[in-house]
Design an enzyme around this catalytic site. Structure first.
Site, mmCIF file in Angstrom:
data_model
loop_
_atom_site.group_PDB
_atom_site.id
_atom_site.type_symbol
_atom_site.label_atom_id
_atom_site.label_comp_id
_atom_site.label_asym_id
_atom_site.label_seq_id
_atom_site.Cartn_x
_atom_site.Cartn_y
_atom_site.Cartn_z
ATOM 1 N N TYR A 1 18.608 48.477 -37.283
ATOM 2 C CA TYR A 1 18.094 48.218 -38.635
ATOM 3 C C TYR A 1 19.023 48.864 -39.644
ATOM 4 O O TYR A 1 19.421 50.024 -39.471
ATOM 5 C CB TYR A 1 16.688 48.798 -38.809
ATOM 6 C CG TYR A 1 15.642 47.722 -38.865
ATOM 7 C CD1 TYR A 1 15.694 46.756 -39.853
ATOM 8 C CD2 TYR A 1 14.616 47.668 -37.930
ATOM 9 C CE1 TYR A 1 14.747 45.751 -39.904
ATOM 10 C CE2 TYR A 1 13.670 46.669 -37.972
ATOM 11 C CZ TYR A 1 13.743 45.709 -38.974
ATOM 12 O OH TYR A 1 12.804 44.719 -39.014
ATOM 13 N N GLU B 1 18.707 48.272 -43.451
ATOM 14 C CA GLU B 1 18.348 47.815 -44.806
ATOM 15 C C GLU B 1 19.136 48.604 -45.844
ATOM 16 O O GLU B 1 19.341 49.813 -45.699
ATOM 17 C CB GLU B 1 16.841 47.981 -45.035
ATOM 18 C CG GLU B 1 16.035 46.921 -44.312
ATOM 19 C CD GLU B 1 14.535 47.111 -44.419
ATOM 20 O OE1 GLU B 1 14.098 47.992 -45.176
ATOM 21 O OE2 GLU B 1 13.815 46.375 -43.727
ATOM 22 N N ASP C 1 27.548 25.705 -54.247
ATOM 23 C CA ASP C 1 27.146 25.916 -52.860
ATOM 24 C C ASP C 1 28.213 25.234 -52.008
ATOM 25 O O ASP C 1 28.196 24.020 -51.823
ATOM 26 C CB ASP C 1 25.766 25.294 -52.642
ATOM 27 C CG ASP C 1 25.311 25.382 -51.197
ATOM 28 O OD1 ASP C 1 26.128 25.771 -50.337
ATOM 29 O OD2 ASP C 1 24.137 25.059 -50.929
ATOM 30 N N THR D 1 27.342 28.784 -46.342
ATOM 31 C CA THR D 1 27.046 29.149 -44.969
ATOM 32 C C THR D 1 28.372 29.604 -44.362
ATOM 33 O O THR D 1 29.440 29.413 -44.953
ATOM 34 C CB THR D 1 26.494 27.960 -44.148
ATOM 35 O OG1 THR D 1 27.416 26.871 -44.260
ATOM 36 C CG2 THR D 1 25.133 27.522 -44.645
ATOM 37 N N LYS E 1 29.884 26.146 -40.798
ATOM 38 C CA LYS E 1 30.359 24.754 -40.747
ATOM 39 C C LYS E 1 31.885 24.710 -40.633
ATOM 40 O O LYS E 1 32.420 25.054 -39.589
ATOM 41 C CB LYS E 1 29.829 24.015 -41.977
ATOM 42 C CG LYS E 1 28.289 24.035 -42.045
ATOM 43 C CD LYS E 1 27.763 23.356 -43.268
ATOM 44 C CE LYS E 1 26.259 23.236 -43.249
ATOM 45 N NZ LYS E 1 25.552 24.349 -43.929
HETATM 46 N N1 DSN Z 1 21.606 20.962 -42.676
HETATM 47 C C1 DSN Z 1 22.955 21.075 -43.148
HETATM 48 C C2 DSN Z 1 23.727 19.822 -42.954
HETATM 49 O O1 DSN Z 1 23.617 19.238 -41.894
HETATM 50 O O2 DSN Z 1 24.477 19.416 -43.826
HETATM 51 C C3 DSN Z 1 23.019 21.520 -44.529
HETATM 52 O O3 DSN Z 1 22.339 22.714 -44.653
#
Ligand code: DSN
Length: 435
Positions: A51, A53, A200, A226, A229
């Site tokens: 943990y 935090e 984003d 994110t 990807k």
């Molecule tokens: N779910 C993702 C996608 O497939 O583009 C985006 O968050």
């Protein structure tokens, strides 16, 4: 994996089957990728026990000395990778990072302007079924239906819409938009109406890190992403502010209480605003992925991802498919199947039967529901990681076309599946379960 095999044969069996699925099939979901073993090892490490935090040096728990080092390494590498002054690597996901953006910059009921989900936007950019559409008033810009700008955003229309609704925030970013964004023009519109500008970059972060797409950092007040990807790290999220962050925010940062600057405001929105303990094993894993992305080989990878997507788009067009926007600048190809008389749902199912994984996707001005859709979205990040190049991607389009031309012919699908398995054996992925 011997401990898992002995302790929990049921879950081990699931894992083994999933690895076989990943090894044998074609992964064309545009938001997926294959991480390195090093990234996976950091994720599957005893840091999961800790943990932590708070932030490095200011934790609410003892024993964080090594967690601090891991998080500082992740932060430093992310700053170097994206050329930014401030970063928070704690969001558990892109949606969590986006929630922190809203929490920092918007009050419930405030209006924002984002890309329509049905035109390639994202759930967290104002969909009525998501908190972003429930708590805030979402308005949309979209892509053009016809003409030379078909499938692309017309910035004059974004400006008109912004002037009409005077949003508190404008969002950029997409899950199915195949062209690059004009951040400078978005920023001038945001400044004209007094809005914050948020990018984003979840889908394109790896391509931006590699310097292959326009850079949002100098123009946007806040950038979320994110890390999995095109960036090819663990499944997680992150927030960033560009160089000279306070000025990039374009406004005087609030100095109420102990909060001194925008970075600290976003930090406190992540924790304690909307998360508890950060996932230190995932943060360590992000650090590993950022180091991989800082390597020169990652630029070559990104170039291949884009080149392979362009080849796929051209091949689909040659075979009579309607590729939205007429091609792609990034890793995504969006195909409108209406002229082929097949829905996205049927296409996805037929391709899955041949071990080709894609997702059905709404296309601009779709007439089908989101559960059926008129399109499919394909992407190149995962199979490019496995080493596939132009010739393989040409062959892949030919095999997809074979399936979609006769989607209920089981013999045809079985034959395509055999060709897929043959192809993937030449590009080995993971062997850790069976080795
Ligand atoms: N779910 C993702 C996608 O497939 O583009 C985006 O968050």
């Amino acid at each position: 994996m011997s401990h898992l095999q002995q302790a929990d044969p049921q879950i081990f069996d699931v894992l083994q089957k999933e690895v076989d699925r990943q090894n044998e099939g074609l992964e064309l979901i545009a938001s997926e990728n294959f991480v390195s073993r090093a990234v996976m090892q950091a994720m599957g490490s005893p840091l999961t026990n800790k943990y932590a935090e708070g932030l490095p040096g200011k934790r609410y728990y003892g024993g964080c000395q090594y967690a601090d080092i891991a998080e500082n390494i992740a932060r430093d590498r992310a700053k170097e990778l994206f050329g930014c002054d401030w970063v928070n690597v704690q969001p558990h996901s892109g949606a969590s990072a986006n929630a922190a953006v809203y929490l920092t910059l918007m009050k419930p009921g405030d209006t924002f302007l984002g890309l329509n989900l049905a035109h390639g936007g994202h759930l967290t950019h104002g969909s009525p079924v998501n908190f972003s559409g429930m708590l805030y008033k979402s308005e949309y810009y979209g892509v053009e239906k016809d003409g030379p700008m078909a499938g692309r955003i017309d910035m004059d229309k974004v400006r008109d819409k912004a002037l009409e609704i005077r949003p508190k925030m404008i969002s950029i970013g997409a899950s199915a938009y195949t062209r690059d964004f004009d951040y400078a023009t978005f920023r001038s519109i945001a400044d004209e109406v007094g809005a914050f500008l948020w990018m984003d970059m979840a889908h394109t972060a790896g391509l931006i890190a590699a310097g292959l797409l326009n850079d949002p950092m100098p123009h946007c007040h806040i950038v979320s992403t994110t890390t999995h990807k095109t960036l090819r790290g663990p499944r997680s999220g992150m927030l960033l502010i560009g160089k000279d962050g306070e000025n990039t925010m374009g406004r005087v940062a609030p100095k109420s209480g102990r909060v001194k600057n925008w970075g600290e405001l976003f930090d406190s929105s992540v924790f304690p605003g909307m998360q508890g303990g950060p996932l230190m094993h995932v943060i360590a894993s992000k650090a590993v992925a950022f180091a991989e992305a800082l390597d020169d080989s990652f630029t070559t990878y990104g170039q291949d991802v884009i080149a392979n997507a362009s080849i796929m788009a051209d091949e689909f067009i040659d075979r009579g498919y309607n590729v939205v926007s007429g091609g792609t600048d990034n890793h995504v190809v969006l195909i409108d199947l209406r002229n082929k008389g097949i829905t996205g749902k049927t296409a996805e199912a037929a391709l899955e039967a041949a071990d080709i994984t894609v997702n059905k996707n709404m296309v601009p001005y779709d007439t089908e529901s989101p559960f059926v859709t008129s399109g499919i979205r394909v992407g190149t990040p995962a199979m490019t990681t496995r080493g596939m190049k132009g010739n393989e991607f040409k062959e892949i389009v030919a095999l997809i076309d074979r399936v979609l031309s006769d989607p209920h012919n089981e013999g045809n699908i079985t034959s395509v599946k055999g060709a897929i398995h043959e192809m993937t054996t030449h590009f080995p992925l993971y062997d850790f379960v069976t080795a």
